[in-house]
Write a protein that holds these residues in place. Sequence first.
Motif, PDB file in Angstrom:
ATOM      1  N   PRO A 209       0.690  -1.307  -0.132  1.00  0.00           N
ATOM      2  CA  PRO A 209       0.022   0.066   0.114  1.00  0.00           C
ATOM      3  C   PRO A 209       0.831   1.276  -0.044  1.00  0.00           C
ATOM      4  O   PRO A 209       1.862   1.247   0.802  1.00  0.00           O
ATOM      5  N   LEU A 210       0.421   2.304  -0.833  1.00  0.00           N
ATOM      6  CA  LEU A 210       1.181   3.376  -1.010  1.00  0.00           C
ATOM      7  C   LEU A 210       0.362   4.758  -0.810  1.00  0.00           C
ATOM      8  O   LEU A 210      -0.660   4.920  -1.095  1.00  0.00           O
ATOM      9  N   GLN A 211       1.167   5.633  -0.299  1.00  0.00           N
ATOM     10  CA  GLN A 211       0.653   6.863  -0.027  1.00  0.00           C
ATOM     11  C   GLN A 211       1.385   8.103  -0.513  1.00  0.00           C
ATOM     12  O   GLN A 211       2.796   7.897  -0.500  1.00  0.00           O
ATOM     13  N   VAL A 212       1.050   9.004  -1.468  1.00  0.00           N
ATOM     14  CA  VAL A 212       1.711   9.926  -2.345  1.00  0.00           C
ATOM     15  C   VAL A 212       1.371  11.131  -1.519  1.00  0.00           C
ATOM     16  O   VAL A 212       0.241  11.566  -1.259  1.00  0.00           O
ATOM     17  N   GLN A 213       2.401  12.262  -1.305  1.00  0.00           N
ATOM     18  CA  GLN A 213       2.299  13.167  -1.033  1.00  0.00           C
ATOM     19  C   GLN A 213       2.747  14.589  -1.595  1.00  0.00           C
ATOM     20  O   GLN A 213       3.910  14.363  -2.048  1.00  0.00           O
ATOM     21  N   CYS A 214       2.056  15.413  -2.167  1.00  0.00           N
ATOM     22  CA  CYS A 214       2.342  16.562  -2.774  1.00  0.00           C
ATOM     23  C   CYS A 214       1.111  17.735  -2.592  1.00  0.00           C
ATOM     24  O   CYS A 214       0.294  17.607  -2.000  1.00  0.00           O
ATOM     25  N   GLU A 215       1.793  18.872  -2.817  1.00  0.00           N
ATOM     26  CA  GLU A 215       0.783  20.041  -3.041  1.00  0.00           C
ATOM     27  C   GLU A 215      -0.145  19.919  -3.987  1.00  0.00           C
ATOM     28  O   GLU A 215      -0.017  19.033  -4.985  1.00  0.00           O
ATOM     29  N   PRO A 216      -1.502  20.561  -3.794  1.00  0.00           N
ATOM     30  CA  PRO A 216      -2.397  20.164  -4.971  1.00  0.00           C
ATOM     31  C   PRO A 216      -1.987  20.480  -6.363  1.00  0.00           C
ATOM     32  O   PRO A 216      -1.577  21.772  -6.460  1.00  0.00           O
TER      33      PRO A 216
END
Length: 369
Positions: A209-216
Motif C-alpha cells: 500500500p502506498l501514500q503519495v504526498q504533494c501540494e495540490p
Amino acid sequence: MTVPTLGTLSGRQLVTDLQSFGLQIGSDNAGIARKGGAGPSDHKTITIAGQTVMVPVYTSGARRSPFQASPPNPQGASTLLRDGRVLGTIHFPAAPRFYGLRTADGVPYWKIALLHGRDTLATTVHQTCIRYVDRRTACQFCAIGQSLEAGRTIAHKTPAQLAEVARAAVELDGVRDMVLTTGTPNMVDRGAAVLAESARAIKAAVDLPLQVQCEPPRDHDWFHRLRDAGADSLGMHLEAATQAVREKIMPGKATVSIDRYMEAFASAVPIFGRGQVNTYILAGLGDSAEDILALAGRLIALGVYPFVVPFVPISGTPLENHAPPSSDFMKSVLAPLGRMLREANMKSTDIRAGCGRCGACSSLSAYER
C-alpha cells in the motif's frame, strides 16, 4: 532494583509529553541518526509498552528535556527516567535488515528510503524544492536540503531504486506500507508526475500500500492518474490551520490558499475514498487550539483525515529556536479531535497507507480510542 514495566504508565499522556519535551539519550548507538530531511528529521524511534513512536532527540529542546534514557543494552532495552525518577523500560528497535544492502547501482538502501515507526517505509523522491532555495519563499521549518548536503541521501530516487528497496523492505523487515513525498519541483503538477512514475514502478515490483504526498496540482485530473498508478491514499499538507500563520511561516506554499486546498480535497476524496485523503497539521506554529479544531471539523466533513502533530524545531532552520507546543496544548487539541474522529467513524486504523496510518509522530490515534 527491579525496573518497572511501563504498562498503564505509558498512556497517551506520557507519549504526548515525550513528543513535546523530547528525550535525552546516554549515547547514540541505536541506529542511523536522521538530522535533516523532510520527515521527522531529528527523531528516533522508540517502543513504549508495545506502541512505536517517534520522539525528538537531536533538538536543542531535547537536551533540556526532563526525560532521560540510559544507553540501550545489546537487546535495545533502555531505562526511561523523568527528572531522575525511573518510569520503566523502553526499547530502541534494531536497524532494519534492508539498511545493510545496496542498490544495483551501488547506493545504500538507507539513502533511498527509511523506516518510520514500526512498519512504514518513507522516502522523499525528489529531495529538492523550488521554494527551499530562497528563504523568502521557503517553509521556515523545512530541512529538506540538509540531509542532501550532508550526503545522507541522494537528490532524486529513480523508480527502479525505489522498487528495489521497497521489495527488500517487505521481504526482509515486514514493511506494511510506504510513503512517497517530494519537494515541489514545479508550479504545475507540483510533484504529482514524479510520484505517479514512482508508484507505478513500486506496485509492479511488490504488493505494498502506498501514500503519495504533494501540494495540490493545478489539474485535479492528476488525482485519477495517481490512483491509476497505484497510490492507495493521498496526502496534501496544509501544515498550519489559518492563512495568516501559513503566510508568516511558509510564504511560498501559502500562495496555494486554504480555499484551494479545500477544493482539491473535495476533488480527491471521491477518487481515493473517505479517510484516504490526509493532511498534516503542525500544532505550535501560532494557531490556537480553536483554530486547529475548527479546520479539523471542516476537513472531517469533507472526508479528510486531519493528522495533527506537535511542531518540532530542527537545527539549522529559521525556526530552530521556536518552542514546541506544550503537552497541555497538545492535549487540548488531540482530546476533542479524537472525539470528533470517533463520532465521524474516521479512524487511523482504516487508512490504507501513510502518516495517519503510521501514527508514530503523534499520539492522536490513542485519543481516537
